[in-house]
Motif scaffolding. Structure first.
Motif, PDB file in Angstrom:
ATOM      1  N   LEU A 214       0.848  -1.181   0.000  1.00 47.64           N
ATOM      2  CA  LEU A 214       0.000   0.000   0.000  1.00 47.64           C
ATOM      3  C   LEU A 214       0.886   1.235   0.000  1.00 47.64           C
ATOM      4  O   LEU A 214       1.863   1.299   0.727  1.00 47.64           O
ATOM      5  CB  LEU A 214      -0.897   0.004   1.247  1.00 47.64           C
ATOM      6  CG  LEU A 214      -1.805   1.218   1.421  1.00 47.64           C
ATOM      7  CD1 LEU A 214      -2.899   1.200   0.357  1.00 47.64           C
ATOM      8  CD2 LEU A 214      -2.418   1.220   2.801  1.00 47.64           C
ATOM      9  N   ASP A 221      -3.467  10.176   2.055  1.00 51.09           N
ATOM     10  CA  ASP A 221      -3.413   8.756   1.693  1.00 51.09           C
ATOM     11  C   ASP A 221      -3.788   7.889   2.886  1.00 51.09           C
ATOM     12  O   ASP A 221      -4.475   6.873   2.738  1.00 51.09           O
ATOM     13  CB  ASP A 221      -2.008   8.385   1.219  1.00 51.09           C
ATOM     14  CG  ASP A 221      -1.645   9.076  -0.080  1.00 51.09           C
ATOM     15  OD1 ASP A 221      -2.565   9.369  -0.860  1.00 51.09           O
ATOM     16  OD2 ASP A 221      -0.453   9.328  -0.311  1.00 51.09           O
ATOM     17  N   ASN A 224      -7.578   7.977   3.472  1.00 50.23           N
ATOM     18  CA  ASN A 224      -8.397   7.406   2.409  1.00 50.23           C
ATOM     19  C   ASN A 224      -8.285   5.886   2.305  1.00 50.23           C
ATOM     20  O   ASN A 224      -8.787   5.301   1.349  1.00 50.23           O
ATOM     21  CB  ASN A 224      -8.008   8.029   1.064  1.00 50.23           C
ATOM     22  CG  ASN A 224      -8.427   9.482   0.975  1.00 50.23           C
ATOM     23  OD1 ASN A 224      -9.362   9.912   1.662  1.00 50.23           O
ATOM     24  ND2 ASN A 224      -7.745  10.248   0.144  1.00 50.23           N
ATOM     25  N   GLN A 225      -7.621   5.243   3.240  1.00 46.23           N
ATOM     26  CA  GLN A 225      -7.478   3.794   3.196  1.00 46.23           C
ATOM     27  C   GLN A 225      -7.912   3.198   4.535  1.00 46.23           C
ATOM     28  O   GLN A 225      -7.987   3.875   5.549  1.00 46.23           O
ATOM     29  CB  GLN A 225      -6.031   3.412   2.877  1.00 46.23           C
ATOM     30  CG  GLN A 225      -4.996   3.912   3.872  1.00 46.23           C
ATOM     31  CD  GLN A 225      -4.902   3.056   5.111  1.00 46.23           C
ATOM     32  OE1 GLN A 225      -4.914   1.837   5.027  1.00 46.23           O
ATOM     33  NE2 GLN A 225      -4.802   3.689   6.274  1.00 46.23           N
ATOM     34  N   ASP A 226      -8.219   1.933   4.503  1.00 46.16           N
ATOM     35  CA  ASP A 226      -8.605   1.237   5.726  1.00 46.16           C
ATOM     36  C   ASP A 226      -7.901  -0.111   5.851  1.00 46.16           C
ATOM     37  O   ASP A 226      -8.375  -1.017   6.550  1.00 46.16           O
ATOM     38  CB  ASP A 226     -10.123   1.034   5.771  1.00 46.16           C
ATOM     39  CG  ASP A 226     -10.651   0.318   4.535  1.00 46.16           C
ATOM     40  OD1 ASP A 226      -9.821  -0.068   3.679  1.00 46.16           O
ATOM     41  OD2 ASP A 226     -11.880   0.146   4.424  1.00 46.16           O
TER      42      ASP A 226
END
Length: 432
Positions: A214, A221, A224-226
Motif C-alpha cells: 500500500l 493517503d 483514504n485507506q482502511d
C-alpha cells in the motif's frame, strides 16, 4: 529533565544526550551553575481537569524546578502557565511506517537499473555507433554484404536500424564484409552484451516479491485507506492537533483513532508496532527521524504538518527567559544546534544490501572505452582502405593520390544516387 533517547540518557551514574549538551552550552553563555534532576512522574506537562499541571511544567509552576529542558512543545496553554524561550528545535507531525508500505511502483521503474547520466551515455554511444557505421558504409562501398540483385543503399536510417537490432540481440542485415565494418560492429556487439547483462542483473535485484503493498505518502493517503491501522501517543500534543483541527482530512484521522482506540502509551510502543507492519505511527517528526536512524526498515513520510518548536520552560515572568532565548539564538547562528542534532541523530543504518543503486556511468567506463576504441579503429581502417584504393587509381590514371582521394570522398559522401553511380563504376573497373 525526562529520560528519553537521545535527549537525556543514563550512562552509569551520569546523564548524557542532546539536552545535557544544550544545557552545558547555555550555562556557559548565560553564566549559571545547575543541578539536574529527573521529573518525578515521567510526564512532560499536561493540564488536568482540576486545572493543575503535571509533569515538568507542573514542577516549574510549583517552584520545584527552575528550568525544564526537554523536547517540550511550545503551546498556547503552556505559554500561559510558564515562561517559554525561543525554540531550540523545530519539529512537526509526520508518519512513521515500514518501507514496504511507503514504496510506490512507478510507470518508468524499468529505467531504474541505470542512472539518467548512464542512459544519456548509452544514447550518445548508440548515435555515435550508427554514425560511424554510416560513414564506413560510404567510405568502403563493399563494406556490407548485400544480395546480388541489390545495390548498396546503406543509408543513415539503415545504420540506426542495424545498431538498434544489434542492441536488442535481434540482428538486422546486411552484415559487414570489410574489415573496418567488422571492427565497428564487433565493438558494438560486445558493448551490447555487457550492457544488457548489467541491465537485467540490476533489474532483477531491484524487484521485490509480489505483494499487495500500500502506498502511503501523506495524511490524505492515510485517511483514504482502511487497510493499515494508525494512531498516535495518547494524551499528546499530536492528538490535540488533530482533535482541534478544522481540516476535514485531519478530523477524519482523529475520528478514526477515537473510534478504533488505536493510541499507544509510549514512543517505544508506537515504533514497535510500526516495525511489525500494518501500522502507521503518527508523531513528531524529530522523534520519528530518530527511529528511522535506529531502525533501517522504517521510513518517515515526507509530509510534515503542524510545525512547532521545542522550548525551555521557566517560571512565569522569570528574568532568565530573555537571556536563555538570546543564548539559544547565538547557538543557532553559530551552527552549534545543528551540530548537536547531527551528533545525536546520527544514523546507524548500513546501506540496504537488497536495494541496488542505479548503475552510474563510471561503473561502465571500461566498456564505453572499448566501444570508443573500436569505433575509432574501424573508422581509421576505413580511411586507410579508401586511401590504398585511391593510390591504386592514382597510379592507373597518373594522378596525384590527394586529388584522387579528394574526388573519392566528394563522390562517396554525396547523395545516394551519386554513390550508386560510383559503385557501378567501381564494379565495371573490377570486371575489366
Amino acid at each position: 529533565m525526562l529520560l528519553q533517547e537521545p535527549y537525556v540518557m543514563s550512562k552509569g551514574a551520569q546523564l548524557e544526550g542532546f539536552c545535557m549538551d544544550l544545557l552545558s552550552e547555555i550555562a556557559k553563555k548565560v553564566g549559571f551553575k545547575y543541578k539536574v534532576q529527573l521529573v518525578k512522574d515521567g510526564a512532560y506537562g499536561r493540564q488536568e481537569e482540576s486545572g493543575n499541571w503535571n509533569g515538568m511544567v507542573g514542577e516549574v509552576v510549583r517552584g520545584e524546578a527552575d528550568l525544564a529542558i526537554a523536547p517540550l512543545t511550545l503551546t498556547a496553554a503552556r505559554e500561559k502557565a510558564v515562561g517559554m524561550t525561543k525554540p531550540f528545535m523545530q519539529t512537526g507531525i509526520s508518519i512513521l511506517l515500514r518501507k514496504d508500505i511507503s514504496e510506490d511502483a512507478g510507470f518508468f521503474d524499468f529505467l531504474s537499473p541505470f542512472s539518467a547520466q548512464t542512459w544519456v551515455g548509452i544514447l550518445i554511444a548508440y548515435l555515435g555507433t550508427a554514425a560511424c557505421i554510416f560513414i564506413v558504409a560510404r567510405l568502403v562501398m563493399k563494406a556490407w554484404v548485400t544480395l546480388s540483385s541489390e545495390k548498396n543503399t546503406f543509408g543513415l536510417l539503415h545504420s540506426l536500424w542495424y545498431t538498434a537490432g544489434a542492441l536488442t540481440l535481434q540482428g538486422a542485415g546486411p552484415h559487414p564484409k570489410a574489415l573496418s565494418g567488422r571492427v565497428i560492429c564487433s565493438s558494438w556487439w560486445l558493448f551490447s552484451v555487457v550492457l544488457l547483462a548489467c541491465y537485467f542483473s540490476n533489474l532483477s535485484s531491484t524487484k521485490t516479491p509480489e505483494s499487495s503493498h500500500l502506498t502511503v505518502k501523506g495524511f490524505e493517503d492515510l485517511a483514504n485507506q482502511d487497510v493499515i491501522e494508525y494512531g498516535c501517543l495518547a494524551g499528546s500534543s499530536t492528538l490535540a492537533f488533530f482533535k482541534n483541527s478544522n481540516n476535514p482530512v485531519y478530523r477524519r484521522i482523529y475520528e478514526h483513532m477515537e473510534r478504533t482506540k488505536s493510541f499507544v502509551s509510549s514512543m517505544d510502543e508506537g515504533i514497535r508496532r510500526a516495525k511489525e507492519g500494518n501500522y502507521a505511527f503518527i508523531g513528531e517528526s524529530v522523534s520519528l527521524d530518530l527511529a528511522v536512524a535506529r531502525y533501517c526498515e522504517l521510513v518517515r513520510a515526507h509530509e510534515v504538518v503542524g510545525m512547532r518548536g521545542y522550548s525551555i520552560a521557566a517560571a512565569l515572568g522569570s528574568p532568565i527567559i530573555k537571556n536563555l532565548s538570546v543564548a539559544i539564538l547565538q547557538l543557532s547562528e553559530a551552527g552549534e544546534l545543528a551540530y548537536l542534532q547531527s551528533k545525536w541523530w546520527a544514523s546507524s543504518c548500513i546501506a540496504d544490501k537488497g536495494k541496488v543503486s542505479a548503475v552510474q556511468p563510471h561503473n561502465l567506463k571500461g566498456i564505453f572505452l572499448v566501444l570508443s576504441l573500436g569505433l575509432g579503429l574501424g573508422t581509421i581502417v576505413a580511411v586507410l582502405e579508401l586511401t590504398f584504393k585511391s593510390r591504386r587509381r592514382a597510379a592507373e590514371h597518373k594522378k596525384t593520390c590527394c586529388s584522387v582521394l579528394t574526388e573519392e570522398l566528394s563522390v562517396r559522401l554525396r547523395t545516394s544516387s551519386g554513390n550508386r553511380s560510383q559503385e557501378n563504376v567501381d564494379k565495371d573497373k573490377e570486371k575489366a
